[in-house]
Design an enzyme around this catalytic site. Structure first.
Site, PDB file in Angstrom:
ATOM      1  N   ASP A 279       0.880  -1.169   0.000  1.00  0.00           N
ATOM      2  CA  ASP A 279       0.000   0.000   0.000  1.00  0.00           C
ATOM      3  C   ASP A 279       0.917   1.218   0.000  1.00  0.00           C
ATOM      4  OD1 ASP A 279      -1.636   2.125   0.544  1.00  0.00           O
ATOM      5  OD2 ASP A 279      -2.665   1.195   2.241  1.00  0.00           O
TER       6      ASP A 279
ATOM      7  N   TYR B 297       2.677   0.097  14.956  1.00  0.00           N
ATOM      8  CA  TYR B 297       1.671   0.020  13.899  1.00  0.00           C
ATOM      9  C   TYR B 297       1.995   0.971  12.758  1.00  0.00           C
ATOM     10  CZ  TYR B 297      -2.650   0.120  11.345  1.00  0.00           C
ATOM     11  OH  TYR B 297      -3.577   0.046  10.343  1.00  0.00           O
TER      12      TYR B 297
ATOM     13  N   LYS C  61      -1.547  -1.991   7.544  1.00  0.00           N
ATOM     14  CA  LYS C  61      -1.858  -3.405   7.656  1.00  0.00           C
ATOM     15  C   LYS C  61      -1.127  -4.255   6.657  1.00  0.00           C
ATOM     16  CE  LYS C  61      -6.104  -3.679   8.086  1.00  0.00           C
ATOM     17  NZ  LYS C  61      -6.052  -2.228   8.133  1.00  0.00           N
TER      18      LYS C  61
END
Ligand code: F6R
Ligand code: MG
Ligand code: MG
Length: 366
Positions: A12, A229, A232
């Site tokens: 991404d 984080y 994803k």
């Protein structure tokens, strides 16, 4: 004969609006890079596609798995696409590129990778899956069912070329170790592991009779790579079909139940995995529900003959409708589990802050 390699590398690197869908110019930038590589003879064929906000490079070549030139081509394409994403001020520009410079192998640098090198059979069908708003463990259930569950794959019982069973390579992504388990003999042990989808992840499946690779799944976990984080780890997979492997229809069958997966909204919720066509591969509701795309190809002398958009079929309307019902039902739970993931698996949390603020409000209970 020099073997053919199918490499699927995804990242991404920018989407719009928000985390919905990869921008056409992102994909076009990648296409330009891969076209040049094809002209130079590095690639035989390629397709640039997407599932939601993840751009996927499907490439065929003769360089084998883990090849530096192929990995660096993918990395450079994503870097160029990131530059364009920044110019357009797309969302999450370059978010999955975790390293500054390429150092020989794209593994551990952010993108997800699935690769299989094989000697082409007289005819070689392959299904390539891409998922969005979920994690690599989302493949555990369907891949188990395809290669070990006769209630899904009739061939395991009635086709002599599948009857010997398959070997599952399982990664422990926390300890960075792996184990091989034989099916059907060790299926209970296998299930004891892979039911924990956030830790034990099927990486590869081999046919027991000749060790031929049948499937490969990207197992990169961005959060573990980066230690925090950063987005994803939406996975991709390559599954080989027919004549000694499960039939195309046996490979698609487990996606007809929209099973629950982790990773919906802020990487912190459970949601049903909806099988969709390319046209519908852009999550919307509560940033979802999580999606899976399946593209079918014949690999012929390294050429990608296809794609066929496998879930663009009324036969999967029932699964989509079920996914919508499950979406309503799960969403009802709001901030409660099991819609929300358990605390240790959430990508976003305010819990430490809340606990700190309330620390002196907790008193001992006898
Ligand atoms: C990303 C995703 C989204 C985001 C959410 C919040 O793939 O699943 O649900 O987590 O849109 O994104 P930020 O924090 O970037 O505003
Ligand atoms: Mg995103
Ligand atoms: Mg994504």
């Amino acid at each position: 004969m020099v073997k053919t390699t199918v490499s699927v590398i995804k990242a991404d690197v920018g989407s719009y609006p928000g985390h919905s869908i990869a921008h056409p110019e992102i994909m076009e930038t990648c296409r330009k890079e891969l076209t040049q590589a094809q002209k130079k003879g590095l690639l035989i064929d390629f397709l640039v596609t997407h599932c939601g906000d993840d751009t996927a490079l499907i490439m065929t070549h003769k360089k084998g798995e883990d090849n530096e030139e192929i990995h660096s081509l993918a990395w450079d394409s994503f870097v160029k696409a990131t530059e364009r994403a920044k110019e357009l001020k797309l969302y999450g520009a370059g978010q999955d590129l975790l390293a500054d410079t390429f150092t020989g192998n794209i593994k551990g640098m952010g993108p997800g990778i699935a690769e299989i090198e094989f000697e082409e059979r007289p005819s070689d069908p392959v299904i390539i899956f891409a998922m969005d708003k979920t994690e690599p463990g989302a493949f555990n259930l369907p891949i188990y069912r395809v290669f070990a569950d006769p209630f899904c794959t009739a061939g395991l019982i009635i086709d002599p070329s599948l009857h010997g069973g398959f070997i599952f390579e399982v990664y422990d992504v926390q300890k960075h170790t792996r184990a091989l388990l034989n099916c059907p003999e060790e299926s209970y042990d296998l299930l004891a592991l892979i039911g924990t989808t956030s830790r034990y992840i099927i990486k590869r499946v081999y046919r027991k009779s000749d060790n031929e690779t049948a499937a490969c799944i990207s197992t990169e976990r961005l959060s573990l790579i980066a230690g925090r984080y950063v987005g994803k780890d939406d996975p991709v997979a390559i599954v080989r079909a027919q004549a000694g492997f499960p039939a195309v229809g046996e490979i698609l069958e487990p996606f007809a139940k929209a099973h629950l997966v982790k990773g919906w909204m802020r990487g912190s919720h459970h949601g049903p995995l909806m099988p969709v066509s390319l046209e519908d591969a852009h999550p919307t509701r509560f940033d979802g529900p999580p999606r899976v795309l399946a593209l079918g190809f014949q690999i012929g002398n390294g050429k990608l003959v296809g794609p066929v958009d496998m879930f663009k079929d009324p036969a999967f309307d029932g699964a989509r409708s079920l996914a919508n019902q499950i979406t309503d039902y799960m969403k009802y739970h709001g901030p409660f589990e099991p819609l929300r993931l358990p605390p240790e698996e959430m990508e976003y949390t305010t819990l430490p802050g809340v606990l700190k603020k309330l620390a002196d409000r907790f008193e001992k209970v006898e």
